[in-house]
Design an enzyme around this catalytic site. Sequence first.
Site, PDB file in Angstrom:
ATOM      1  N   GLU A  57       0.831  -1.218   0.000  1.00  0.00           N
ATOM      2  CA  GLU A  57       0.000   0.000   0.000  1.00  0.00           C
ATOM      3  C   GLU A  57       0.861   1.262   0.000  1.00  0.00           C
ATOM      4  OE1 GLU A  57      -3.012   0.158  -0.640  1.00  0.00           O
ATOM      5  OE2 GLU A  57      -3.672  -1.921  -0.340  1.00  0.00           O
ATOM      6  N   ASP A 259     -17.363  27.152  13.219  1.00  0.00           N
ATOM      7  CA  ASP A 259     -15.973  27.607  13.110  1.00  0.00           C
ATOM      8  C   ASP A 259     -15.760  28.765  14.069  1.00  0.00           C
ATOM      9  OD1 ASP A 259     -13.364  27.722  12.121  1.00  0.00           O
ATOM     10  OD2 ASP A 259     -13.898  29.283  10.678  1.00  0.00           O
ATOM     11  N   GLY A 349      -8.778  19.469  12.659  1.00  0.00           N
ATOM     12  CA  GLY A 349      -8.573  19.108  11.263  1.00  0.00           C
ATOM     13  C   GLY A 349      -7.234  18.448  11.011  1.00  0.00           C
ATOM     14  N   SER A 351      -4.760  17.591   7.710  1.00  0.00           N
ATOM     15  CA  SER A 351      -4.588  17.930   6.299  1.00  0.00           C
ATOM     16  C   SER A 351      -4.029  16.781   5.472  1.00  0.00           C
ATOM     17  CB  SER A 351      -3.665  19.139   6.159  1.00  0.00           C
ATOM     18  OG  SER A 351      -2.390  18.874   6.732  1.00  0.00           O
ATOM     19  N   LYS A 355      -7.240  10.544   4.782  1.00  0.00           N
ATOM     20  CA  LYS A 355      -7.742  10.357   6.136  1.00  0.00           C
ATOM     21  C   LYS A 355      -9.267  10.275   6.084  1.00  0.00           C
ATOM     22  CE  LYS A 355      -3.971  10.555   8.678  1.00  0.00           C
ATOM     23  NZ  LYS A 355      -3.558   9.457   9.590  1.00  0.00           N
ATOM     24  N   PRO A 356      -9.902   9.501   6.952  1.00  0.00           N
ATOM     25  CA  PRO A 356     -11.364   9.474   6.965  1.00  0.00           C
ATOM     26  C   PRO A 356     -11.922  10.835   7.346  1.00  0.00           C
ATOM     27  CG  PRO A 356     -10.480   8.338   8.890  1.00  0.00           C
ATOM     28  CD  PRO A 356      -9.315   8.629   7.995  1.00  0.00           C
TER      29      PRO A 356
END
Length: 629
Positions: A57, A259, A349, A351, A355-356
């Site tokens: 992978e 936010d 978050g 970046s 990522k799920p």
Amino acid sequence: MIEESPVLRERIAESRSRDSGNTMFAKEFPGGFMLITGANSAVGLRSMPVRYLFLDEIDGFPVDLDGEGDPVNLAERRTTTFARRKIFMSSTPTVKDTSRIEREYLASDQRRFFVPCPHCGEYQWLKWAQIKWEDGDPTTAHYVCEHSGCVIEEYSKTEMLLGGEWRPTARGDGRTRGYHLSSLYSPLGWKSWSEIVDEFLRAKGDPPLLKTFVNTILAETWEDEIAARIGAGELLDRVEFYPAGVAPAGVLAVTAGIDTQDNRLAITLLGWGRDEESWVLDHQEIFGDPAKPEVWAQLADLLKRPVEHELFEALPISATCIDSGGHFTHEVYAFAREHRALHVMAIKGQSQKNKPIIGRPTKVDLNLKRQTIKNGAELWPVGTDTAKQTIYSRLKLAEPGAGFTHFHANLPPDYFNQLTAEKLVTRYVKGFPVREWTKKAGARNEALDTFVYALAAMQSLYMRFNRRSIWEQFEAKMTPKVKEPEKPVMLPKGKRSGRLSQPHHLSRTGSRSEYSAHHCAGGQCHLAGHSHLGQPRQHHFVAQLGAYVVFLWSDDFVRCQHGLQRRMGDIAVVCADRRADRRCRAGPELLLAGHGELRRAESHHRHRHPADREEPRDCGRELRWPDPV
């Protein structure tokens, strides 16, 4: 693998805690040893030389490992001391031009597994384009021979695989062999062609699902079309006419994304329907210093307030995500801790790609012994890169359905500018292409961020409900709204104009286009065709022609909570149907307001003022204006 293989079990003893040569990550056996390490460990990749290297992978490997460069190159250097070395790489492909396995495969001889046609005997490698089915029925899936057009049923697959052979399709570099194999080759009893077709039919309308299908089933790279920036004007042109803060008929659940800014909180409420079709219900800001409790008190009041539904009783907000990555991390943790019953989650978050959208939470509250508190605050990781790709790919969908996003007409133009403030660009890090999201300097993107968080909140619902039946479970909770009969309020006879004692709107009352005055929420107004009175944001005119288009005669460009009127000469047009994806029945040249530019409205729809006593023309349907009152 060792436990299930008798031959390996005889040669490799069970792991022991005090035996450094036989642990979970290191196995000694007669004639050699096997070392297992992760792609995120620079120390493990350069710990010792190896002759045979297996990298699995590789498209999921980080681009730069601890500042030491590409992990694939680090691992390959461990083989340089062996003249007769072998390096084996395998992976599910990801995005075109950035996929490592694609780059390695294109440098090889690109071998494909050729199988014979059971009818004509011609050899070919299986292609998705040759899989055919009838009338959307996956059970009719079959393969069509590309040489003779023979129909190959799946029961012939075993015979085909037994007679297959690997053949190179390119010259390559002379040192590397490459092999490509998709799920179309799965033996009988594994993945069938009908199952593959069924997955495709369920995924074709949703780009994220389609990307998974292309990567994992077809073993091909996904060519992303969202690198080009989506224009705010394109989204503004497709706004629909449902009231702000009211969930339309298709909404089954509501989530919120919040936010934190230095002087305000930005909030987006999203409604969700089947197959993750979404509606932007509201976007608002709470101004004030987030370090002060009164700001969070206002937010708590908003989240506790149920969202009104068009057809059913008000819906509670099912989940909320608040960004903790700003300057108010402590306040976010405290709010999430105190409002666990409202399913409020503090998020951070990530970046990194692949990522799920939302991952497994970690505890952040510790007691005096530095042990995590069971019911303390939790921090949920959010894959912002994945979420933005999902959002932007769905914004390009043109037809309502799975993944489609609806916008109500009261959203300001700046909302769409913020939602489209970022774009996906490719830059090179130490010679390797990296795709990342960037925004123009000084541009605001709170609308996009809150959309990401509301999407993450929706994904968290799959952890609380059965993914296969989640929408059925939400539907079972819906309670129909009990409506009281509405009594018409008619205008006094003999008056053509004048203020009404109660607000009203025009609605269809018979099989033909006859209209009467009915009660409407807020404001004062006159019949369509008369001057506009009252506060423009508190009322509206409705005069339906059939079931889809409203014509209004007004001298002003009016925007109100129930609709957006677009001025076309002396004719303003708004949509009366909530499904703004249909064309106007009154004429093929007129698109519904909010779903594209209104063209040729004046030439195709020159309806006269009712007072002129003229029949409407160029409409294609029989209409009768109400008698003057």
